[in-house]
Design a protein around this motif. Sequence first.
Motif, PDB file in Angstrom:
ATOM      1  N   THR A  89      28.371  33.356  26.177  1.00 16.76           N
ATOM      2  CA  THR A  89      28.712  34.256  25.108  1.00 16.76           C
ATOM      3  C   THR A  89      27.466  34.863  24.251  1.00 16.76           C
ATOM      4  N   MET A  90      27.072  36.140  24.691  1.00 16.06           N
ATOM      5  CA  MET A  90      25.992  36.973  24.012  1.00 16.06           C
ATOM      6  C   MET A  90      26.436  37.175  22.438  1.00 16.06           C
ATOM      7  N   ARG A  91      25.442  36.919  21.830  1.00 17.18           N
ATOM      8  CA  ARG A  91      25.448  37.520  20.517  1.00 17.18           C
ATOM      9  C   ARG A  91      24.661  38.689  20.005  1.00 17.18           C
ATOM     10  N   GLY A  92      25.269  39.597  19.698  1.00 15.19           N
ATOM     11  CA  GLY A  92      24.893  40.786  19.341  1.00 15.19           C
ATOM     12  C   GLY A  92      24.432  41.400  17.986  1.00 15.19           C
ATOM     13  N   ARG A  93      24.063  42.235  17.792  1.00 15.56           N
ATOM     14  CA  ARG A  93      23.723  42.815  16.443  1.00 15.56           C
ATOM     15  C   ARG A  93      25.021  42.686  15.589  1.00 15.56           C
ATOM     16  N   LYS A  94      24.560  42.490  14.246  1.00 16.19           N
ATOM     17  CA  LYS A  94      25.666  42.256  13.347  1.00 16.19           C
ATOM     18  C   LYS A  94      26.831  41.345  13.445  1.00 16.19           C
ATOM     19  N   GLY A  95      26.446  40.312  14.347  1.00 20.51           N
ATOM     20  CA  GLY A  95      27.618  39.249  14.509  1.00 20.51           C
ATOM     21  C   GLY A  95      28.519  39.480  15.758  1.00 20.51           C
ATOM     22  N   ALA A  96      28.431  40.695  16.330  1.00 20.06           N
ATOM     23  CA  ALA A  96      29.339  40.848  17.557  1.00 20.06           C
ATOM     24  C   ALA A  96      28.849  40.086  18.643  1.00 20.06           C
ATOM     25  N   THR A  97      30.096  39.515  19.315  1.00 21.68           N
ATOM     26  CA  THR A  97      29.762  38.702  20.558  1.00 21.68           C
ATOM     27  C   THR A  97      30.484  39.303  21.830  1.00 21.68           C
ATOM     28  N   TYR A  98      29.895  39.001  22.993  1.00 24.98           N
ATOM     29  CA  TYR A  98      30.080  39.787  24.058  1.00 24.98           C
ATOM     30  C   TYR A  98      30.315  38.672  25.307  1.00 24.98           C
ATOM     31  N   SER A 145      12.208  46.517  24.757  1.00 28.87           N
ATOM     32  CA  SER A 145      11.034  46.855  25.007  1.00 28.87           C
ATOM     33  C   SER A 145      10.670  47.816  26.208  1.00 28.87           C
ATOM     34  N   HIS A 146      11.723  47.954  27.075  1.00 29.46           N
ATOM     35  CA  HIS A 146      11.852  49.104  27.952  1.00 29.46           C
ATOM     36  C   HIS A 146      12.158  50.331  27.538  1.00 29.46           C
ATOM     37  N   ASP A 147      11.619  51.314  28.036  1.00 27.55           N
ATOM     38  CA  ASP A 147      11.780  52.705  27.589  1.00 27.55           C
ATOM     39  C   ASP A 147      13.212  53.035  27.868  1.00 27.55           C
ATOM     40  N   TYR A 148      13.664  53.560  27.091  1.00 28.98           N
ATOM     41  CA  TYR A 148      15.171  53.968  27.037  1.00 28.98           C
ATOM     42  C   TYR A 148      15.251  55.402  27.708  1.00 28.98           C
ATOM     43  N   MET A 149      16.232  55.625  28.605  1.00 25.34           N
ATOM     44  CA  MET A 149      16.365  56.781  29.522  1.00 25.34           C
ATOM     45  C   MET A 149      17.520  57.639  28.943  1.00 25.34           C
ATOM     46  N   ARG A 150      17.649  58.942  29.087  1.00 25.23           N
ATOM     47  CA  ARG A 150      18.698  59.849  28.943  1.00 25.23           C
ATOM     48  C   ARG A 150      20.076  59.515  29.695  1.00 25.23           C
ATOM     49  N   GLY A 151      21.025  59.507  28.888  1.00 26.41           N
ATOM     50  CA  GLY A 151      22.289  59.186  29.672  1.00 26.41           C
ATOM     51  C   GLY A 151      22.484  57.769  30.010  1.00 26.41           C
ATOM     52  N   ASP A 152      23.706  57.649  30.553  1.00 25.30           N
ATOM     53  CA  ASP A 152      24.349  56.271  30.840  1.00 25.30           C
ATOM     54  C   ASP A 152      23.366  55.808  32.362  1.00 25.30           C
ATOM     55  N   VAL A 153      22.710  54.782  31.884  1.00 18.73           N
ATOM     56  CA  VAL A 153      21.884  54.258  33.052  1.00 18.73           C
ATOM     57  C   VAL A 153      22.430  52.661  33.212  1.00 18.73           C
ATOM     58  N   SER A 154      23.533  52.523  32.850  1.00 19.42           N
ATOM     59  CA  SER A 154      24.228  50.920  32.913  1.00 19.42           C
ATOM     60  C   SER A 154      24.218  50.530  34.224  1.00 19.42           C
ATOM     61  N   ARG A 155      24.241  51.474  35.268  1.00 16.89           N
ATOM     62  CA  ARG A 155      24.622  51.115  36.743  1.00 16.89           C
ATOM     63  C   ARG A 155      23.274  50.756  37.377  1.00 16.89           C
ATOM     64  N   ASP A 184      29.043  48.110  28.985  1.00 17.13           N
ATOM     65  CA  ASP A 184      29.263  48.776  27.844  1.00 17.13           C
ATOM     66  C   ASP A 184      28.200  48.712  26.857  1.00 17.13           C
ATOM     67  N   LEU A 185      27.071  48.141  26.873  1.00 15.00           N
ATOM     68  CA  LEU A 185      26.387  47.791  25.983  1.00 15.00           C
ATOM     69  C   LEU A 185      24.635  48.455  26.321  1.00 15.00           C
ATOM     70  N   ASP A 186      24.162  49.194  25.237  1.00 12.88           N
ATOM     71  CA  ASP A 186      22.808  49.907  25.623  1.00 12.88           C
ATOM     72  C   ASP A 186      22.885  50.781  26.783  1.00 12.88           C
ATOM     73  N   LEU A 187      23.746  51.612  26.941  1.00 14.23           N
ATOM     74  CA  LEU A 187      23.908  52.498  28.114  1.00 14.23           C
ATOM     75  C   LEU A 187      22.680  53.220  28.459  1.00 14.23           C
ATOM     76  N   ASN A 188      21.748  53.355  27.417  1.00 13.56           N
ATOM     77  CA  ASN A 188      20.446  53.952  27.805  1.00 13.56           C
ATOM     78  C   ASN A 188      19.269  53.138  28.351  1.00 13.56           C
ATOM     79  N   ASN A 189      19.556  51.914  28.269  1.00 14.30           N
ATOM     80  CA  ASN A 189      18.720  51.033  28.656  1.00 14.30           C
ATOM     81  C   ASN A 189      18.567  50.522  30.052  1.00 14.30           C
ATOM     82  N   PRO A 190      17.586  50.932  30.782  1.00 10.89           N
ATOM     83  CA  PRO A 190      17.456  50.553  32.366  1.00 10.89           C
ATOM     84  C   PRO A 190      17.210  49.139  32.595  1.00 10.89           C
ATOM     85  N   ALA A 191      16.721  48.391  31.522  1.00 12.83           N
ATOM     86  CA  ALA A 191      16.573  46.707  31.767  1.00 12.83           C
ATOM     87  C   ALA A 191      17.817  46.067  31.713  1.00 12.83           C
ATOM     88  N   ARG A 192      18.505  46.037  32.679  1.00 11.56           N
ATOM     89  CA  ARG A 192      19.955  45.340  32.762  1.00 11.56           C
ATOM     90  C   ARG A 192      19.990  43.852  32.751  1.00 11.56           C
TER      91      ARG A 192
END
Length: 177
Positions: A9-18, A109-119, A38-46
């Motif tokens: 169970t990952m704890r996210g910001r503001k108390g959300a859990t995943y 810490s990784h540079d975010y990218m445009r669009g959904d890079v969750s794959r 469905d989290l941090d769709l612009n973050n390539p560091a998955r």
Amino acid sequence: MSVDTVDYTMRGRKGATYEVTGAVQVAPGLVVFRLPGDLDLNNPARWNIGHHSGLVVAEAMTREFAMAGAAAIAPLYDWTRDVDDLNGDVDEDTVLTALGRHYCGTVHSHDYMRGDVSRNGTYTDADIEEAAREAKADELNAYEILLAMTDTVPWMGLDTNDFNDAHSSIVTAAGAE
């Protein structure tokens, strides 16, 4: 290094859990897991290194990097301890240096990218076919294909063997040399 998988169970910001299934128990108190799609769709560091509390310690572009980073910090502290208790003893510079040697960084810490890079780090046969079509149209050779793959999704998030297999498939399908 243990390879047991666990639910996490990952704890996210503001108390959300995943809920994360298939996290790898790297050491007591530390897991490596893929960031839910469905989290941090612009973050390539998955890939993330998580503490048993649910807090994320670090992120990485590939599973290999996250596993190596977690293994590097595992012997530094007793990660099974409570976060408040552990925080008093952790030398951030020591942890960040150990993680950095394995291409892991702090969260976001990784540079975010445009669009959904969750794959990033996962691909299909259709991705291979499209990359081969583009490489053939641009008359790229095998080396140029390799260079193009290192900075594009989904390829840049692949572990070494998976990257090499994808590269070989694209080169073959494109008829590149």
